[in-house]
Design a protein around this motif. Structure first.
Motif, short mmCIF file in Angstrom:
data_model
loop_
_atom_site.label_atom_id
_atom_site.label_comp_id
_atom_site.label_asym_id
_atom_site.label_seq_id
_atom_site.Cartn_x
_atom_site.Cartn_y
_atom_site.Cartn_z
N ALA A 48 48.00 71.98 43.95
CA ALA A 48 47.04 73.04 43.68
C ALA A 48 47.46 74.38 44.26
O ALA A 48 46.75 75.38 44.10
N VAL A 49 48.61 74.42 44.93
CA VAL A 49 49.08 75.66 45.57
C VAL A 49 50.30 76.19 44.80
O VAL A 49 51.31 75.49 44.67
N VAL A 99 45.67 84.29 43.20
CA VAL A 99 44.47 84.08 42.39
C VAL A 99 44.48 82.69 41.77
O VAL A 99 43.47 81.97 41.77
N LEU A 100 45.63 82.28 41.22
CA LEU A 100 45.74 80.97 40.59
C LEU A 100 45.52 79.85 41.59
O LEU A 100 44.85 78.85 41.31
N LEU A 141 42.28 75.41 43.69
CA LEU A 141 41.69 74.74 44.84
C LEU A 141 40.17 74.66 44.72
O LEU A 141 39.55 73.65 45.07
N ASN A 142 39.57 75.72 44.20
CA ASN A 142 38.12 75.71 44.01
C ASN A 142 37.72 74.71 42.94
O ASN A 142 36.65 74.08 43.01
N ASN A 143 38.60 74.53 41.95
CA ASN A 143 38.32 73.61 40.85
C ASN A 143 38.39 72.15 41.29
O ASN A 143 37.85 71.27 40.61
N SER A 161 49.94 75.08 36.29
CA SER A 161 49.29 76.40 36.22
C SER A 161 48.14 76.40 35.22
O SER A 161 47.30 77.30 35.24
N MET A 162 48.08 75.38 34.35
CA MET A 162 46.98 75.27 33.39
C MET A 162 45.78 74.51 33.96
O MET A 162 44.83 74.20 33.25
#
Length: 860
Positions: A330-331, A345-346, A351-353, A475-476
């Motif tokens: 996720a990083v 931002v990504l 991480l929030n997702n 990244s998707m």
């Protein structure tokens, strides 16, 4: 007496409206009500909303030309407290008499009641005070208009205004603007002090918003600042900010041309009390440190567990609870790469997702180990959510089947269930509702119910035996959803058990785009009360019973041989023995009816529909859906949304059955678990577009096309996968399931088909406060195509059948409660294809044939 009362009430109502229509009733002496703004640009009236929005004062709002909110405000008593006290001042002794009857406290409290006080507060709040001409605000409007045109290249703009008195208390304002010729951009030069930035800028100069020959616009310079800042900060220039970009504009020549010099100064910083400058540097990431259990309470505590994985460093104050790969996937900030805002931002989004952490914090600090001072350490702080959480919901619902329903659920969420950032949710749900469309012999209000249990496992990556990174990169933000559910429902009288299961993948190909691939989607539907069919589908029973009655009358020997088929008191076929027996006799050739007879064809059609709607369904489908939208938030009224879906069912099972040479049943079809499975292909297209017409007016449009084609193991589409027309979210001039197919006139109780076209347009406008109105037009219909239905009126045989598209028009009210919108619509049948050709237009355009719809939120 009743007629006199009605007349009196009418006169009172007319009097109230007339008194309220005095628009200047609340305009003070010496002041004027602003009735109109007129803007003349180079001697031509403009209606450009962007120009009109520059004005500080606008007339009171209108509804169809009537100042409804102003007149409501005028109805309110400005001083209800004084008026209430005046009742007693003007009538001495009245207070004492009322106090004896009620009590002094109750009399005083009466003055704060809705009738004496509250109604006036409501009228003031709902209404709109008169807009009084304010010359100071008018002067500000003139300056703002000049500023607007100046920012669009009209440097010699002139603006003025004139106040026209229409009466003693009314006036309008006329704004006059002379723009002159606009200035155009000419040459573009650059002065970039840091050489590395100069080189970077030149590689992307073709993307500039500032181009020779283009009309000067201030917004282009702001866009260019943002473009440069975004490009630099995504390519290692960590210290860069938009304020480092300035423009030197030369307009001294007389040819209306602007020469532009773009200036980017060196990086400035504070050294004690001195401001110093130095060239910008390109920064790389030297380390990525992830703190997996950060909180304000443990920030000062010692790290007790750590690990390194793929150049990421993971730290924990207690035992590390996560598989490293689950976090590092996720990083997107990686060691050795350039600093980039987009990666930050990504990473935050991904991480929030995961839904196992609170919103993450990402900070950068200079790596003191690097003597060139061009390295950054990225620090990612993660605050875990609670591992277990209990959730409950309670909703009031509305659907095309259910007039009103009460739904509730209780769920247990377990986060990081397998230490890979997975989320497991186990939920129990229940629903009771009321539907007037159901057979309801006991007249129960709540005659619909459903209860079930669902299990969902969300995996924050693609769970598949083969590598998918090249097809769907991380990244998707891909995820895998495994779900299953079991529900028992009482809905259309047959009652059902529904077992579902799915393996689905979700990802975001681009911003505002979402995709979903259901590799496996299984549904098993078991009808619990198939013998109740003719009690529910009364039109089918009536068609069959009429034939049975006529046949028994013409053939008394048949009736005598089957006394248990008929109720002797009514001569009606008995459900289920009589309907099943008579149908079987007709189709098996026991009766004198032959396939050439119309009665035989009707019985065959009724039986075909009964079998289809009562048989158990097994569906194994694979589907792909894609959605793109430009909508930014709930307040966005200028956007479009496009959805498409393609679904294939049964093809995998047929492939296996063919390969294994499995036997077919007596219908020539394959079976699984002693049940014929469904085989079809289905596709849908849905497009929604909204236009913001300003002043809280919105035009909304929707188009829908869907088709499901049976083949192979099926000659029709399962009821759960078919289409219907009508209802509060479809064509609102018809009840749900009461439109189509084609021009049949909805002869069945629940009419559905496998082809659907729908078009809707709605004009939404503000009425009062949170109350909004709408005018709408809905067009569409359903048809049968490529299946076993042969009725010409119900089938789609070419473009000529588009003349069977029904049209409903009407109006509605919406009340915005912030968290949802309550909707009331009244639809009128404008064009009904089921009527005779010369009676299709406006034949049922009246309140008697109108349809009232209640809904939650907007239909589209």
């Amino acid at each position: 007496m009743k007629k006199i009362s009605t007349k009196i009430a009418t006169f009172i109502l007319i009097g109230i409206i007339i008194s309220a229509c005095d628009a200047v009733k609340r305009v003070p002496e010496g002041k004027r009500l602003l009735t109109k703004n007129e803007i003349l640009v180079n001697n031509k009236t403009t209606k450009d909303d962007e120009v009109i929005n520059q004005l500080y004062q606008k007339p009171n709002s209108t509804l169809l030309g009537y100042r409804l909110r102003l007149n409501l405000f005028n109805l309110a008593n400005p001083n209800p407290d004084s008026s209430y006290q005046a009742k007693f001042t003007n009538h001495p002794g009245k207070y004492e008499r009322m106090s004896k009857l009620l009590s002094a406290k109750q009399v005083d409290r009466l003055g704060q009641s809705f009738w004496y006080h509250g109604i006036h507060d409501f009228l003031k709040k709902t209404g709109e005070p008169p807009v009084i001409v304010d010359t100071a605000r008018t002067h500000k409007s003139v300056l703002r208009l000049k500023y607007y045109y100046f920012n669009n290249g009209f440097f010699n703009v002139k603006a003025n205004y004139k106040l026209d008195s229409l009466s003693k208390k009314k006036a309008r304002i006329k704004y006059t603007i002379t723009t002159g010729n606009p200035y155009l951009l000419d040459s573009l030069t650059t002065t970039i002090h840091t050489p590395v930035l100069d080189s970077m800028y030149k590689t992307r100069i073709s993307n500039t918003f500032i181009k020779s020959g283009k009309q000067y616009q201030t917004k282009d310079f702001d866009s260019e600042k943002d473009r440069i800042n975004t490009y630099f900060r995504n390519n290692g220039v960590y210290n860069f900010q938009p304020n480092y970009v300035t423009f030197d504009l030369d307009t001294l020549n007389s040819n209306k041309k602007v020469n532009v010099n773009l200036i980017i100064n060196d990086y400035s910083y504070q050294d004690n009390d001195t401001t110093r400058t130095k060239p910008f540097k390109i920064f790389k990431i030297s380390d990525v440190n992830i703190y997996t259990d950060y909180s304000a309470a443990n920030n000062s505590l010692k790290i007790t567990d750590s690990t390194s994985y793929n150049n990421f460093n993971l730290y924990s104050h207690s035992k590390l609870k996560y598989k490293p790969k689950a976090i590092t996937d996720a990083v997107f900030i990686t060691k050795g790469n350039l600093f980039a805002d987009s990666k930050t931002v990504l990473t935050t989004r991904y991480l929030n997702n995961l839904k196992i952490f609170n919103y993450p914090t990402i900070l950068y600090e200079l790596d003191k180990r690097d003597t060139t001072a061009q390295s950054l350490i990225a620090k990612v702080y993660l605050s875990p959510r609670k591992k277990y959480s209990l959730g409950t919901t309670l909703d009031v619902t509305h659907s095309n089947i259910q007039n009103i329903g009460i739904a509730g659920s209780i769920s247990q969420t377990i986060r990081n269930v397998f230490n890979g950032a997975e989320t497991l949710e186990i939920a129990g749900r229940g629903n009771i509702g009321s539907s007037k469309d159901l057979a309801n012999p006991q007249s129960k209000f709540f005659n619909v119910s459903e209860y079930g249990v669902d299990v969902k496992l969300n995996i924050p990556r693609i769970w598949f035996p083969l590598a998918t990174e090249k097809i769907i990169p991380k990244s998707m933000i891909p995820s895998t959803l495994l779900s299953s559910g079991l529900a028992t429902q009482k809905n259309i009288g047959l009652d059902k058990k529904n077992l579902t299961g799915s393996l689905a993948y979700n990802w975001t190909p681009k911003r505002n785009n979402t995709a979903r691939f259901d590799l496996l989607n299984v549904q098993y539907v078991r009808n619990l009360n198939p013998e109740n069919y003719f009690n529910i589908y009364r039109s089918s029973y009536t068609a069959l019973n009429d034939i049975g009655k006529a046949y028994n009358t013409d053939h008394p020997e048949y009736a005598n041989n089957h006394p248990d088929y008929v109720d002797r008191d009514t001569d009606n076929l008995i459900i289920e023995k009589g309907t099943a027996g008579f149908t079987n006799d007709v189709l098996s050739g026991t009766t004198t009816l032959t396939p050439a007879d119309a009665e035989y064809k009707t019985v065959s059609s009724v039986e075909e529909r009964r079998v289809r709607l009562t048989e158990n369904d097994f569906i194994l489908a694979t589907s792909y859906s894609f959605t793109r939208t430009t909508k930014t938030d709930l307040q966005d009224n200028t956007f479009y949304l496009f959805r498409t879906k393609i679904e294939s069912a049964g093809s995998i099972l047929s492939l296996v059955s063919n390969a294994a040479s499995l036997p077919k049943n007596h219908n020539g079809n394959y079976e699984i678990f002693n049940l014929e499975y469904s085989e079809y292909i289905k596709t849908e297209f849905d497009y929604i577009k909204h236009w913001d017409l300003t002043k809280e007016k919105v035009l909304a449009f929707r188009s829908f096309f869907g088709i499901a084609i049976p083949y192979g193991n099926s000659n029709n589409i399962p009821f759960s996968r078919s289409y219907f027309a009508g209802g509060s979210n479809d064509n609102r001039a018809w009840q749900p399931y009461r439109l189509g197919p084609g021009s049949t006139g909805a002869v069945n109780d629940y009419n559905e088909a496998n082809l659907k076209i729908a078009l809707s347009a709605e004009f939404r406008f503000k009425i009062l406060g949170s109350m909004k109105g709408a005018l709408f037009a809905d067009a569409g219909n359903i048809w049968n195509v490529f299946d076993n239905i042969t009725d010409e009126r119900a089938t789609f045989n070419g473009l000529k059948d588009l003349k069977e598209i029904a049209l409903g028009t009407g109006f509605g009210l919406r009340y915005d409660l912030s968290f949802f919108v309550v909707r009331f619509d009244l639809g009128f049948k404008t064009f009904n294809p089921a009527n005779e050709i010369n009676k299709r237009w406006f034949n049922e355009y009246n309140f008697a044939n109108s349809v009232f719809n209640f809904g939650i939120n907007y239909p589209f």
